[in-house]
Design a protein around this motif. Sequence first.
Motif, PDB file in Angstrom:
ATOM      1  N   GLU A   8       0.904  -1.319   0.068  1.00 41.68           N
ATOM      2  CA  GLU A   8      -0.176  -0.071  -0.012  1.00 41.68           C
ATOM      3  C   GLU A   8       0.655   1.356  -0.033  1.00 41.68           C
ATOM      4  OE1 GLU A   8      -4.022   1.518   2.206  1.00 41.68           O
ATOM      5  OE2 GLU A   8      -2.879  -0.147   3.256  1.00 41.68           O
ATOM      6  N   LEU A  18      -4.939   0.925  -3.890  1.00 34.02           N
ATOM      7  CA  LEU A  18      -4.776  -0.442  -4.366  1.00 34.02           C
ATOM      8  C   LEU A  18      -5.960  -0.756  -5.463  1.00 34.02           C
ATOM      9  CD1 LEU A  18      -4.336  -1.659  -0.502  1.00 34.02           C
ATOM     10  CD2 LEU A  18      -2.686  -1.479  -2.330  1.00 34.02           C
ATOM     11  N   THR A  19      -6.717  -0.107  -5.748  1.00 30.74           N
ATOM     12  CA  THR A  19      -7.575  -0.472  -6.856  1.00 30.74           C
ATOM     13  C   THR A  19      -7.038  -0.287  -7.842  1.00 30.74           C
ATOM     14  OG1 THR A  19      -9.541  -0.161  -5.410  1.00 30.74           O
ATOM     15  CG2 THR A  19      -9.906   0.049  -7.815  1.00 30.74           C
ATOM     16  N   ARG A  29      -9.213  -6.944  -6.775  1.00 33.05           N
ATOM     17  CA  ARG A  29      -8.707  -6.369  -5.735  1.00 33.05           C
ATOM     18  C   ARG A  29      -8.929  -6.839  -4.701  1.00 33.05           C
ATOM     19  NH1 ARG A  29      -7.969  -3.998  -1.861  1.00 33.05           N
ATOM     20  NH2 ARG A  29      -8.408  -2.259  -0.808  1.00 33.05           N
ATOM     21  N   GLN A  30      -9.862  -8.009  -4.603  1.00 28.96           N
ATOM     22  CA  GLN A  30      -9.925  -8.839  -3.619  1.00 28.96           C
ATOM     23  C   GLN A  30      -8.591  -9.944  -3.176  1.00 28.96           C
ATOM     24  OE1 GLN A  30     -13.038 -11.708  -3.773  1.00 28.96           O
ATOM     25  NE2 GLN A  30     -12.829 -12.867  -2.062  1.00 28.96           N
ATOM     26  N   SER A  33      -5.965  -7.766  -1.832  1.00 27.09           N
ATOM     27  CA  SER A  33      -6.263  -7.478  -0.513  1.00 27.09           C
ATOM     28  C   SER A  33      -5.910  -8.646   0.472  1.00 27.09           C
ATOM     29  CB  SER A  33      -7.947  -7.223  -0.175  1.00 27.09           C
ATOM     30  OG  SER A  33      -8.105  -7.246   1.325  1.00 27.09           O
ATOM     31  N   THR A  34      -5.993  -9.731  -0.096  1.00 25.70           N
ATOM     32  CA  THR A  34      -5.564 -11.066   0.538  1.00 25.70           C
ATOM     33  C   THR A  34      -3.906 -11.115   0.671  1.00 25.70           C
ATOM     34  OG1 THR A  34      -7.480 -12.178  -0.129  1.00 25.70           O
ATOM     35  CG2 THR A  34      -5.730 -13.480   0.349  1.00 25.70           C
ATOM     36  N   LYS A  36      -2.120  -8.726   0.667  1.00 23.65           N
ATOM     37  CA  LYS A  36      -1.583  -7.498   1.520  1.00 23.65           C
ATOM     38  C   LYS A  36      -1.837  -8.040   3.025  1.00 23.65           C
ATOM     39  CE  LYS A  36      -3.591  -3.776   3.223  1.00 23.65           C
ATOM     40  NZ  LYS A  36      -4.556  -2.668   3.306  1.00 23.65           N
ATOM     41  N   THR A  37      -2.715  -8.816   3.201  1.00 20.98           N
ATOM     42  CA  THR A  37      -3.172  -9.348   4.623  1.00 20.98           C
ATOM     43  C   THR A  37      -2.125 -10.448   4.975  1.00 20.98           C
ATOM     44  OG1 THR A  37      -5.471  -8.628   4.310  1.00 20.98           O
ATOM     45  CG2 THR A  37      -4.789 -10.508   6.283  1.00 20.98           C
TER      46      THR A  37
END
Length: 64
Positions: A8, A18-19, A29-30, A33-34, A36-37
Amino acid sequence: MKLKCNIEILAASKGMNLTQLAAKAGISRQNLSTIKTRGTCKALTACKLAAALGVDVTELLTDS
């Protein structure tokens, strides 16, 4: 592959959210996000992210 940097922050330094990064890298995007997590992703995905960010893939990965 384990990522060493905050995607990010790197995206923001390139003027992207991020998008926008997900779209430029050709991933959802999902999925981003995964990544990144968890802090991990597949080699191909790491290459896509690096290309989208305009950096060498080695800048995204840890040595271990």
